[in-house]
Design a protein around this motif. Structure first.
Motif, mmCIF file in Angstrom:
data_model
loop_
_atom_site.group_PDB
_atom_site.id
_atom_site.type_symbol
_atom_site.label_atom_id
_atom_site.label_comp_id
_atom_site.label_asym_id
_atom_site.label_seq_id
_atom_site.Cartn_x
_atom_site.Cartn_y
_atom_site.Cartn_z
ATOM 1 N N ASP A 14 0.809 -1.215 0.000
ATOM 2 C CA ASP A 14 0.000 0.000 0.000
ATOM 3 C C ASP A 14 0.847 1.273 0.000
ATOM 4 O O ASP A 14 0.437 2.301 -0.536
ATOM 5 C CB ASP A 14 -0.935 0.011 1.215
ATOM 6 C CG ASP A 14 -2.067 -0.994 1.073
ATOM 7 O OD1 ASP A 14 -2.348 -1.410 -0.067
ATOM 8 O OD2 ASP A 14 -2.668 -1.366 2.104
ATOM 9 N N THR A 15 2.015 1.223 0.614
ATOM 10 C CA THR A 15 2.908 2.384 0.603
ATOM 11 C C THR A 15 4.197 2.098 -0.178
ATOM 12 O O THR A 15 5.159 2.856 -0.094
ATOM 13 C CB THR A 15 3.266 2.802 2.058
ATOM 14 O OG1 THR A 15 3.701 1.651 2.786
ATOM 15 C CG2 THR A 15 2.075 3.433 2.749
ATOM 16 N N MET A 16 4.177 1.019 -0.942
ATOM 17 C CA MET A 16 5.306 0.619 -1.784
ATOM 18 C C MET A 16 6.619 0.541 -1.006
ATOM 19 O O MET A 16 7.670 0.985 -1.469
ATOM 20 C CB MET A 16 5.458 1.561 -2.994
ATOM 21 C CG MET A 16 4.446 1.294 -4.069
ATOM 22 S SD MET A 16 4.634 -0.364 -4.763
ATOM 23 C CE MET A 16 3.122 -0.496 -5.724
ATOM 24 N N LYS A 17 6.542 -0.022 0.194
ATOM 25 C CA LYS A 17 7.750 -0.228 0.980
ATOM 26 C C LYS A 17 8.652 -1.259 0.326
ATOM 27 O O LYS A 17 8.186 -2.233 -0.258
ATOM 28 C CB LYS A 17 7.398 -0.714 2.390
ATOM 29 C CG LYS A 17 6.834 0.343 3.302
ATOM 30 C CD LYS A 17 6.503 -0.259 4.650
ATOM 31 C CE LYS A 17 6.046 0.814 5.616
ATOM 32 N NZ LYS A 17 4.918 1.611 5.142
ATOM 33 N N ARG A 18 9.943 -1.058 0.474
ATOM 34 C CA ARG A 18 10.886 -2.115 0.132
ATOM 35 C C ARG A 18 10.820 -3.146 1.254
ATOM 36 O O ARG A 18 10.593 -2.785 2.420
ATOM 37 C CB ARG A 18 12.301 -1.568 0.019
ATOM 38 C CG ARG A 18 12.625 -0.904 -1.309
ATOM 39 C CD ARG A 18 11.638 0.130 -1.710
ATOM 40 N NE ARG A 18 12.012 0.802 -2.963
ATOM 41 C CZ ARG A 18 11.154 1.472 -3.692
ATOM 42 N NH1 ARG A 18 9.872 1.551 -3.345
ATOM 43 N NH2 ARG A 18 11.554 2.073 -4.795
ATOM 44 N N VAL A 19 10.983 -4.409 0.934
ATOM 45 C CA VAL A 19 10.949 -5.447 1.955
ATOM 46 C C VAL A 19 12.108 -6.419 1.777
ATOM 47 O O VAL A 19 12.489 -6.753 0.655
ATOM 48 C CB VAL A 19 9.618 -6.246 1.948
ATOM 49 C CG1 VAL A 19 8.451 -5.372 2.358
ATOM 50 C CG2 VAL A 19 9.369 -6.898 0.604
ATOM 51 N N THR A 20 12.679 -6.818 2.889
ATOM 52 C CA THR A 20 13.573 -7.964 2.930
ATOM 53 C C THR A 20 12.910 -8.962 3.859
ATOM 54 O O THR A 20 12.688 -8.655 5.044
ATOM 55 C CB THR A 20 14.969 -7.584 3.461
ATOM 56 O OG1 THR A 20 15.556 -6.610 2.594
ATOM 57 C CG2 THR A 20 15.870 -8.807 3.512
ATOM 58 N N LEU A 21 12.576 -10.111 3.318
ATOM 59 C CA LEU A 21 11.853 -11.129 4.084
ATOM 60 C C LEU A 21 12.667 -12.413 4.091
ATOM 61 O O LEU A 21 12.850 -13.042 3.046
ATOM 62 C CB LEU A 21 10.473 -11.389 3.456
ATOM 63 C CG LEU A 21 9.572 -10.164 3.253
ATOM 64 C CD1 LEU A 21 8.313 -10.555 2.486
ATOM 65 C CD2 LEU A 21 9.208 -9.535 4.593
ATOM 66 N N GLU A 22 13.186 -12.780 5.263
ATOM 67 C CA GLU A 22 13.910 -14.044 5.409
ATOM 68 C C GLU A 22 12.981 -14.974 6.162
ATOM 69 O O GLU A 22 12.732 -14.798 7.359
ATOM 70 C CB GLU A 22 15.230 -13.804 6.158
ATOM 71 C CG GLU A 22 16.182 -14.987 6.079
ATOM 72 C CD GLU A 22 16.067 -15.890 7.280
ATOM 73 O OE1 GLU A 22 15.462 -16.974 7.115
ATOM 74 O OE2 GLU A 22 16.564 -15.549 8.350
ATOM 75 N N LEU A 23 12.445 -15.969 5.443
ATOM 76 C CA LEU A 23 11.306 -16.728 5.944
ATOM 77 C C LEU A 23 11.645 -18.191 6.225
ATOM 78 O O LEU A 23 12.781 -18.513 6.551
ATOM 79 C CB LEU A 23 10.142 -16.588 4.947
ATOM 80 C CG LEU A 23 9.808 -15.132 4.561
ATOM 81 C CD1 LEU A 23 8.714 -15.088 3.510
ATOM 82 C CD2 LEU A 23 9.435 -14.318 5.793
ATOM 83 N N GLY A 24 10.659 -19.045 6.139
ATOM 84 C CA GLY A 24 10.831 -20.434 6.550
ATOM 85 C C GLY A 24 11.575 -21.294 5.551
ATOM 86 O O GLY A 24 11.951 -20.866 4.458
ATOM 87 N N GLY A 25 11.810 -22.525 5.955
ATOM 88 C CA GLY A 25 12.497 -23.467 5.089
ATOM 89 C C GLY A 25 12.159 -24.907 5.427
ATOM 90 O O GLY A 25 11.604 -25.202 6.488
#
Length: 472
Positions: free
Chosen positions: A236-247
């Motif tokens: 919605d605010t066009m944020k940059r994201v770094t997502l380190e998630l599951g495995g």
């Protein structure tokens, strides 16, 4: 009992607007050891405003200044490293060896960031134009309970290197660890507003960071489900994201592997951080022709793995972080049994004599098929599923038959062959005959294991935005 009733905004410890108290439980005993007062949306907004104001000047700081700040943070935390290890053991249940390794990694993050920053090119040429790599702005940092201090330090170090200011939402379950880190950071004496820390719930403080228009980026480590929620809200605010998630990391044992080395390493990979690790090698793929050998070696390796008191230097596996997590792991163990997998080691319930804490029997399932729940879903506990393959091509296909793609492991006495297999695995990191970490190399996932990368130059690139200036 410890009570934490302050958050950190604009260079000062302040009483949060939020009123809710959260219990801190020692997972080895399930005894109450403290409480933390949680911040709310108002607190998050105040922290964001502080970071936004500080960004005006800090974004213009020199490389030399940022390197100096990183050193100050390192030196201040170094004085509290024993306190941080003790808090990690008491609050999280990490065994002594794990707690020390984790805190040392947190401390080293500032030195690694300095090393990257020394050579990072903030000014570049592209065609006839000049390209400036400019800091994004205010960064919202959201950290997990399985390595809270480590991620606070790593993400903060990268943000400072870029010239970004931050608001950190640490895990509410890790408040004792956060407090040690925060007290050290305060002693470092950085200008007010560069970092702000608000204890709070993800769906309150984390949600405010994700939707607030003055936050330019979210860096999150945690579950894939929560990562998807953050990604949706950030759009919605066009944020940059770094997502380190599951495995659900595969560990391929090739048919020429030295099993006397590969199997103990496989058990260590599967049970790392008491199994509460996103990169844990919990899918063990072994050649059908060596299955009997593997089973015997697995039994011996698991039998030699000590579960128990995390303060005991000989303990390899501590408790699950909470009763909820213990019950989650138990449900997966029961699922494996119900779906017909063979319990090679461990099984349901507590280990004998450890009924008072959230301890799980380290469990290995054999005769697992790729369709079983224990082979497909992230358990986040000390549970390894053993699957067999007939050919190398089948092993690679099985390894890639997952929605995840964070890490993978390959064991072979032929390094060239192992390397060729590694190149075909769809994962952000593949370790060949090793469990080593490289803090200068990118870390992050393919597929549903995340977006973006941490560490090294690749990690720093995530916190800057290229601006092109075209000359006439």
């Amino acid at each position: 009992m410890k009570t934490i009733d302050k958050i950190y905004i604009n260079g000062a410890f302040v009483t949060p607007h939020g009123q809710e108290m959260f219990d801190l439980i020692n997972p080895a005993t399930n005894q109450l050891i403290g409480q933390v007062r949680l911040g709310d949306e108002t607190d998050a907004q105040l922290a964001i405003a502080s970071a936004k104001e500080a960004f005006k000047t800090f974004s213009q700081s020199s490389r030399t200044t940022r390197i100096k700040y990183l050193q100050k943070l390192h030196d201040a935390l170094h004085k509290r490293i024993d306190d941080l290890s003790a808090a990690t053991i008491e609050e999280y249940g990490a065994p002594v060896s794990r707690a020390k390794a984790s805190t040392e990694m947190a401390l080293a993050a500032f030195l690694h960031a300095q090393e990257v920053l020394y050579d990072f090119e903030f000014e570049r040429k592209a065609g006839r134009s000049q390209v400036r790599m400019e800091p994004l702005g205010v960064v919202g940092i959201i950290t997990p309970w399985n390595a809270n201090a480590n991620y606070i330090c790593g993400k903060l170090a990268t943000a400072i290197s870029a010239g970004c200011t931050v608001v950190i939402k640490p895990s509410e379950m890790s408040a004792l660890q956060t407090q040690v880190v925060l007290e050290a950071f305060h002693e470092a004496g950085l200008p007010a507003g560069i970092f702000n820390i608000v204890n709070g719930l993800g769906n309150v403080v984390g949600a405010e960071l994700t939707r607030h228009p003055d936050v330019a980026k979210i860096s999150f480590t945690g579950s894939t489900a929560v990562g998807k929620t953050i990604a949706r809200a950030a759009v919605d605010t066009m944020k940059r994201v770094t997502l380190e998630l599951g495995g659900k990391s595969p560990n391929i044992i090739l048919d020429d592997a030295d099993l006397s080395t590969a199997i103990p390493m496989a058990v260590a990979a599967g049970f790392m951080n008491s199994g509460q690790a996103c990169i844990a090698g919990t899918r063990l793929l072994v050649p059908e022709t060596r299955f009997d050998e593997v089973k015997e070696l697995l039994k011996h390796a698991v039998a030699a793995t000590k579960v128990g008191d995390p303060t005991d230097a000989n303990t390899a596996i501590g408790p699950m972080v909470s009763v909820k997590q213990y019950e989650r792991v138990q449900s997966y163990i029961q699922s494996g049994i119900e779906q017909g997998a063979e319990v090679l080691a461990g099984g349901p319930g507590h280990p004998e004599g450890l009924e008072g804490g959230n301890f799980v029997k380290p469990t290995v399932f054999a005769n697992v098929t790729p369709d079983m729940k224990i082979a497909r879903e992230e358990i986040f506990g000390p549970v390894i599923s053993v699957l067999t393959y007939k050919t190398e091509e089948e092993a690679i296909a099985m390894a890639n038959d997952t929605t995840y793609g964070l890490a993978a492991y390959v064991s072979s006495t032929n390094e060239a062959r192992a390397w060729k297999v590694a190149e075909q695995i769809v994962a952000g990191r593949v370790m060949v005959n090793s469990l080593q970490h490289d803090p200068m190399a990118p870390f992050g996932g393919f597929k549903q294991s995340g977006i973006g990368r941490e560490y090294g130059t690749f990690g720093l690139e995530e916190y800057v935005e290229p601006k092109t200036i075209i000359k006439g």
